[in-house]
Design a protein around this motif. Structure first.
Motif, short mmCIF file in Angstrom:
data_model
loop_
_atom_site.label_atom_id
_atom_site.label_comp_id
_atom_site.label_asym_id
_atom_site.label_seq_id
_atom_site.Cartn_x
_atom_site.Cartn_y
_atom_site.Cartn_z
N SER A 348 0.89 -0.98 0.00
CA SER A 348 -0.05 -0.01 -0.20
C SER A 348 0.85 1.26 0.02
O SER A 348 2.01 1.18 0.47
N LYS A 349 0.26 2.36 -0.32
CA LYS A 349 1.12 3.47 -0.37
C LYS A 349 1.29 4.07 0.83
O LYS A 349 2.57 4.47 1.20
N SER A 350 0.38 3.82 2.03
CA SER A 350 0.69 4.23 3.35
C SER A 350 2.04 3.50 3.98
O SER A 350 2.87 3.93 4.66
N HIS A 351 1.92 2.00 3.51
CA HIS A 351 3.11 1.31 4.08
C HIS A 351 4.37 1.71 3.32
O HIS A 351 5.23 1.76 4.17
N PHE A 352 4.34 2.16 2.19
CA PHE A 352 5.50 2.45 1.45
C PHE A 352 6.03 3.56 2.05
O PHE A 352 7.32 3.89 2.25
N THR A 353 5.38 4.69 2.24
CA THR A 353 5.63 6.14 2.85
C THR A 353 6.09 5.75 4.00
O THR A 353 7.26 6.43 4.60
N ARG A 354 5.50 5.03 5.08
CA ARG A 354 5.80 4.90 6.43
C ARG A 354 7.45 4.34 6.59
O ARG A 354 8.31 4.48 7.01
N THR A 355 7.37 3.13 5.54
CA THR A 355 8.65 2.43 5.46
C THR A 355 9.85 3.19 5.05
O THR A 355 10.92 3.37 5.32
N PHE A 356 9.52 3.99 3.98
CA PHE A 356 10.65 4.91 3.36
C PHE A 356 10.90 5.92 4.44
O PHE A 356 12.14 5.99 4.59
N LYS A 357 10.30 6.60 4.95
CA LYS A 357 10.40 7.65 5.98
C LYS A 357 11.41 6.74 7.21
O LYS A 357 12.19 7.45 7.61
N ALA A 358 11.14 5.84 7.51
CA ALA A 358 11.94 5.00 8.77
C ALA A 358 13.31 4.88 8.06
O ALA A 358 14.21 4.86 8.90
N LYS A 359 13.50 4.62 6.83
CA LYS A 359 14.83 4.31 6.18
C LYS A 359 15.56 5.38 5.79
O LYS A 359 16.84 5.63 6.07
N GLU A 360 14.96 6.31 5.28
CA GLU A 360 15.57 7.70 4.75
C GLU A 360 15.18 9.13 5.47
O GLU A 360 16.01 10.00 5.30
N GLY A 361 14.25 8.85 6.33
CA GLY A 361 14.21 10.08 7.28
C GLY A 361 13.42 11.02 6.81
O GLY A 361 13.09 12.29 7.37
N CYS A 362 12.56 10.77 5.78
CA CYS A 362 11.79 11.83 5.03
C CYS A 362 10.73 10.76 4.02
O CYS A 362 11.01 9.67 3.81
N THR A 363 9.75 11.49 3.83
CA THR A 363 8.92 10.78 3.00
C THR A 363 9.29 10.67 1.71
O THR A 363 10.15 11.51 1.23
N PRO A 364 8.78 9.83 0.47
CA PRO A 364 9.28 9.87 -0.69
C PRO A 364 8.84 11.17 -1.32
O PRO A 364 9.82 11.35 -2.27
N SER A 365 7.89 11.81 -1.11
CA SER A 365 7.64 13.16 -2.02
C SER A 365 8.85 13.99 -1.48
O SER A 365 9.12 14.70 -2.20
N GLN A 366 9.08 14.11 -0.12
CA GLN A 366 10.16 15.07 0.20
C GLN A 366 11.58 14.47 -0.58
O GLN A 366 12.19 15.49 -0.85
N TRP A 367 11.78 13.47 -0.49
CA TRP A 367 13.07 12.88 -0.95
C TRP A 367 13.25 13.42 -2.54
O TRP A 367 14.29 13.69 -2.94
N ARG A 368 11.94 13.10 -3.28
CA ARG A 368 12.03 13.44 -4.67
C ARG A 368 12.09 15.02 -4.93
O ARG A 368 12.80 15.55 -5.94
N ASP A 369 11.48 15.93 -4.01
CA ASP A 369 11.62 17.17 -4.25
C ASP A 369 13.14 17.66 -3.72
O ASP A 369 13.57 18.66 -4.38
N GLN A 370 13.92 17.05 -3.06
CA GLN A 370 15.26 17.35 -2.79
C GLN A 370 16.14 17.01 -4.02
O GLN A 370 17.21 17.61 -4.24
N LEU A 371 15.73 15.97 -5.02
CA LEU A 371 16.55 15.89 -6.30
C LEU A 371 16.30 17.20 -7.33
O LEU A 371 17.36 17.48 -7.85
N ASN A 372 15.48 18.09 -7.06
CA ASN A 372 15.40 19.05 -7.96
C ASN A 372 16.17 20.48 -7.61
O ASN A 372 16.40 20.70 -6.24
#
Length: 372
Positions: A348-372
């Protein structure tokens, strides 16, 4: 005692206890064999709640607290002793299909009979004063120790189940049973506090009654919610029980020049090909599934992952999926997070977001925004 406040608290609590107890005892469940243990667990919990409701009824309709405080305290302790066992057995049944046996049932029933008999002896034959107080204190201490023993066993079983899930399944199945540990810790605090609250002066005894309401509401709601996930958890538990260790008993493990077992080289080659084919993107992947795909021993595969990657099976798969999700967001920045989640193998999207934040310290959207 403020009899009005005391009675009102009982009038408020008793209907809830009766509703919860009868619904858990008689409520229907899906007509599937896999729900047999869930049904047994819920019935045990329903019986415990109805026993507590009977205790409340004696307090409400017989006003026993106003007639004999010491007899009331001993009655409460005896009730709690039986309910501690029923609560524990109900919880354990959700994690261990074979926990409730005839022998175990008889042992704990006999312990309750012994406890209740001693409570009766203390009530009938001990004069008021020091001897009576010592008897009540001894029984209360026995009750607390008994409750802590049952809780410790439940928490050990829960920890073993969580570890098993982490080492055999890519999805976070442990999250479906986390409420069991929350309930157990709450039960420890509530059980000990109830043992103490029953000794409150009469004018404050309503606190003992009202304190039960949020505890049992939480329990009832969690049981109702758990039925949505029970089949998946039970299947995961049963899979681990049914899968024997396929390692031949007479197999003598050989090692290569690096000191690693000789079969590591073969597994490394197969896993490398599997990762190159992005097999980790398959949702619901288990260690058993992967061992069959790689045509290898499940025990060997688990040993390889543990000693080479130094993580659990779930963390290993999660890391592969997170890396794939990051590469996907880099190469296709216009993809929605839901699409990235599904493509990477998350349930699920919620599981992905929660897991991503636990691993990377930020949400997937925030991580992608940092690339720009």
């Amino acid at each position: 005692m403020d009899h009005s406040l005391y009675s009102q608290s009982l009038y408020l609590s008793l209907p809830l206890m009766l509703f919860f107890g009868f619904h858990m005892l008689l409520g229907r469940t899906p007509e599937k064999k896999v729900f047999a243990n869930y049904l047994l667990s819920r019935r045990l919990m329903g019986i415990a709640l109805l026993i507590l409701a009977a205790n409340y009824s004696v307090h409400l309709f017989c006003a026993i607290r106003l007639k004999d405080v010491y007899a009331t305290i001993l009655m409460n302790l005896s009730t709690y002793f039986l309910c501690y066992w029923l609560f524990s057995a109900a919880m354990m049944t959700l994690l261990d299909n074979h926990y409730v046996t005839r022998r175990r049932f008889m042992v704990h029933t006999l312990m309750w009979i012994a406890f209740s008999s001693l409570a009766c002896i203390v009530t009938l034959f001990s004069p008021s004063g020091v001897i009576l107080s010592i008897g009540i204190f001894a029984l209360a201490s026995w009750l607390v120790i008994y409750g802590l023993f049952l809780s410790a066993r439940l928490l050990r079983t829960y920890s073993r189940a969580i570890k098993m899930f982490e080492n055999t399944h890519s999805d976070d199945i442990g999250s479906y049973v986390r409420w069991l540990s929350i309930f157990t810790y709450w039960a420890i605090g509530y059980g000990v506090s109830c043992g103490l609250l029953t000794f409150l002066p009469n004018e404050y005894v309503f606190i003992w009654v009202l304190s039960s309401i949020p505890f049992y509401i939480y329990l009832y709601c969690q049981y109702q919610n758990y039925i949505l996930f029970y089949e998946r958890v039970e299947s995961a538990l049963q899979e681990d029980i049914d899968m024997p260790d396929l390692t031949p008993a007479d197999d003598k493990e050989e090692t290569n020049t690096g000191g690693m077992p000789s079969y590591y080289a073969d597994i490394e080659k197969r896993i490398g090909q599997w990762i190159a084919n992005e097999g980790y993107r398959t949702q619901g992947l288990s260690l058993n599934d992967l061992s069959m795909l790689l045509c290898t021993n499940r025990t060997y595969l688990s040993d390889y992952i543990k000693n080479v990657y130094h993580v659990s099976f779930r963390d290993w798969i999660t890391d592969l999926r997170i890396d794939y999700a990051k590469s996907l967001m880099k190469s296709q920045p216009n993809l929605m997070i839901l699409e990235v989640s599904e493509a990477s193998g998350f349930v699920s999207k919620s599981h992905f977001t929660r897991t991503f934040k636990a691993k990377e310290g930020c949400t997937p959207s925030q991580w992608r925004d940092q690339l720009n």
